[in-house]
Design a protein around this motif. Sequence first.
Motif, mmCIF file in Angstrom:
data_model
loop_
_atom_site.group_PDB
_atom_site.id
_atom_site.type_symbol
_atom_site.label_atom_id
_atom_site.label_comp_id
_atom_site.label_asym_id
_atom_site.label_seq_id
_atom_site.Cartn_x
_atom_site.Cartn_y
_atom_site.Cartn_z
ATOM 1 N N ARG A 1 0.824 -1.211 0.000
ATOM 2 C CA ARG A 1 0.000 0.000 0.000
ATOM 3 C C ARG A 1 0.855 1.256 0.000
ATOM 4 O O ARG A 1 0.488 2.273 -0.587
ATOM 5 C CB ARG A 1 -0.916 0.027 1.238
ATOM 6 N N GLU A 2 1.998 1.196 0.689
ATOM 7 C CA GLU A 2 2.801 2.395 0.906
ATOM 8 C C GLU A 2 3.861 2.620 -0.160
ATOM 9 O O GLU A 2 4.636 3.577 -0.067
ATOM 10 C CB GLU A 2 3.467 2.302 2.283
ATOM 11 N N LEU A 3 3.905 1.759 -1.153
ATOM 12 C CA LEU A 3 4.857 1.966 -2.241
ATOM 13 C C LEU A 3 4.630 3.322 -2.893
ATOM 14 O O LEU A 3 3.503 3.804 -2.970
ATOM 15 C CB LEU A 3 4.702 0.874 -3.299
ATOM 16 N N SER A 4 5.691 3.903 -3.355
ATOM 17 C CA SER A 4 5.578 5.166 -4.083
ATOM 18 C C SER A 4 6.319 5.041 -5.401
ATOM 19 O O SER A 4 7.069 4.088 -5.628
ATOM 20 C CB SER A 4 6.175 6.320 -3.257
ATOM 21 N N ALA A 5 6.086 6.005 -6.266
ATOM 22 C CA ALA A 5 6.743 5.983 -7.576
ATOM 23 C C ALA A 5 8.261 6.049 -7.429
ATOM 24 O O ALA A 5 9.002 5.584 -8.289
ATOM 25 C CB ALA A 5 6.243 7.151 -8.425
ATOM 26 N N GLY A 6 8.723 6.617 -6.329
ATOM 27 C CA GLY A 6 10.163 6.743 -6.112
ATOM 28 C C GLY A 6 10.838 5.472 -5.654
ATOM 29 O O GLY A 6 12.064 5.412 -5.557
ATOM 30 N N ASP A 7 10.056 4.424 -5.369
ATOM 31 C CA ASP A 7 10.633 3.172 -4.892
ATOM 32 C C ASP A 7 11.259 2.347 -6.009
ATOM 33 O O ASP A 7 11.924 1.354 -5.743
ATOM 34 C CB ASP A 7 9.566 2.326 -4.189
ATOM 35 N N GLY A 8 10.999 2.745 -7.243
ATOM 36 C CA GLY A 8 11.553 1.996 -8.358
ATOM 37 C C GLY A 8 10.729 0.779 -8.697
ATOM 38 O O GLY A 8 9.534 0.715 -8.417
ATOM 39 N N GLU A 9 11.384 -0.223 -9.283
ATOM 40 C CA GLU A 9 10.679 -1.415 -9.760
ATOM 41 C C GLU A 9 10.036 -2.178 -8.604
ATOM 42 O O GLU A 9 10.621 -2.318 -7.523
ATOM 43 C CB GLU A 9 11.651 -2.331 -10.496
ATOM 44 N N VAL A 10 8.824 -2.653 -8.827
ATOM 45 C CA VAL A 10 8.129 -3.456 -7.827
ATOM 46 C C VAL A 10 8.654 -4.881 -7.898
ATOM 47 O O VAL A 10 8.465 -5.584 -8.892
ATOM 48 C CB VAL A 10 6.598 -3.441 -8.072
ATOM 49 N N THR A 11 9.340 -5.308 -6.856
ATOM 50 C CA THR A 11 9.897 -6.653 -6.797
ATOM 51 C C THR A 11 9.633 -7.244 -5.416
ATOM 52 O O THR A 11 9.312 -6.532 -4.461
ATOM 53 C CB THR A 11 11.415 -6.651 -7.041
ATOM 54 N N VAL A 12 9.813 -8.568 -5.315
ATOM 55 C CA VAL A 12 9.682 -9.222 -4.015
ATOM 56 C C VAL A 12 10.720 -8.660 -3.043
ATOM 57 O O VAL A 12 10.418 -8.388 -1.879
ATOM 58 C CB VAL A 12 9.843 -10.748 -4.160
ATOM 59 N N ASN A 13 11.948 -8.446 -3.520
ATOM 60 C CA ASN A 13 12.995 -7.901 -2.649
ATOM 61 C C ASN A 13 12.610 -6.535 -2.103
ATOM 62 O O ASN A 13 12.802 -6.247 -0.913
ATOM 63 C CB ASN A 13 14.319 -7.801 -3.410
ATOM 64 N N ALA A 14 12.079 -5.672 -2.988
ATOM 65 C CA ALA A 14 11.714 -4.323 -2.565
ATOM 66 C C ALA A 14 10.581 -4.362 -1.548
ATOM 67 O O ALA A 14 10.602 -3.628 -0.549
ATOM 68 C CB ALA A 14 11.316 -3.498 -3.783
ATOM 69 N N LEU A 15 9.587 -5.208 -1.783
ATOM 70 C CA LEU A 15 8.467 -5.304 -0.854
ATOM 71 C C LEU A 15 8.905 -5.883 0.490
ATOM 72 O O LEU A 15 8.491 -5.402 1.552
ATOM 73 C CB LEU A 15 7.361 -6.168 -1.453
ATOM 74 N N ALA A 16 9.735 -6.916 0.450
ATOM 75 C CA ALA A 16 10.200 -7.534 1.686
ATOM 76 C C ALA A 16 11.022 -6.533 2.511
ATOM 77 O O ALA A 16 10.864 -6.441 3.735
ATOM 78 C CB ALA A 16 11.032 -8.775 1.372
ATOM 79 N N LYS A 17 11.890 -5.774 1.829
ATOM 80 C CA LYS A 17 12.711 -4.782 2.521
ATOM 81 C C LYS A 17 11.831 -3.722 3.174
ATOM 82 O O LYS A 17 12.040 -3.365 4.344
ATOM 83 C CB LYS A 17 13.683 -4.134 1.538
ATOM 84 N N ARG A 18 10.836 -3.207 2.439
ATOM 85 C CA ARG A 18 9.951 -2.186 2.993
ATOM 86 C C ARG A 18 9.144 -2.748 4.156
ATOM 87 O O ARG A 18 8.865 -2.045 5.128
ATOM 88 C CB ARG A 18 9.026 -1.628 1.916
ATOM 89 N N ALA A 19 8.752 -4.023 4.048
ATOM 90 C CA ALA A 19 7.947 -4.652 5.103
ATOM 91 C C ALA A 19 8.792 -5.046 6.314
ATOM 92 O O ALA A 19 8.237 -5.360 7.380
ATOM 93 C CB ALA A 19 7.239 -5.886 4.556
ATOM 94 N N GLY A 20 10.111 -5.051 6.150
ATOM 95 C CA GLY A 20 10.982 -5.444 7.248
ATOM 96 C C GLY A 20 10.990 -6.936 7.484
ATOM 97 O O GLY A 20 11.162 -7.393 8.624
#
Length: 256
Positions: free
Chosen positions: A54-73
Amino acid sequence: MHPSCRTLRPPRGSPVGARVLDYDDAMTSSTPSGERAPDPRPARTRAAIFAAARELSAGDGEVTVNALAKRAGVSRAAFYSHFTGLDDLMGAMLQEMFDAAWERGRTNGAAGYTIVQHVQHGYAMMAAYIERHHAFLRGALDWKSSHRTYMILTGTMAALHVEALKRMPDRLPPRPGIEALARSLTGGELVHADHWLVATEEAARAGEELDATELLEVMLATAPSWYVGLGPDEPIPAAELLASARTYGEDAADQY
């Protein structure tokens, strides 16, 4: 319909507003006396992943499992303990939107809403969902498996339209039938949603807060008047409907 879509339908024979129980419902159910309470950590991990999406932003770059896991902690392993991949996550997120729409239908039904009012609020909840998850959905357009994601989204939306159409037999045209009508309504809705996601990409990258009021207005204006209950010259209460859908999302503890 893709098999992933089937779980998004309400159970056969369910009344309007019936809610499909999911993992978190089981985690919060009462525990018989003397038995060990369920481990709350899986539910917290799942909730953190949903929040990250939900909290992803355009500045986060490509949507990947790694990116989501990192943001989720959480770790990649923790992500994959709940979801097989991004498509599976999309299906689960849509399940929550589906459940929220059915719960909203139950609440509105108790308040005496007409079927066209139900339909209008259904469109508003979809617009609110797109507005809130725009970065995640925009990223989904670029996934290698985006066709499967698109089919999951199509199946969810068509299922909602089918249930609405079943409840207005006196308003339906004589052809082509409920399933075909639902697919047509879904196709139009998705075309406008795709256009809105692309058209707002630069604004999102600039950090602007997006407003899907215009998207909802277009959706309602282009839907059949017999379905949404709005004549060609009638004002479209898009801002009011969207504000209500956003408020409902907050009241429902961020379910969708």
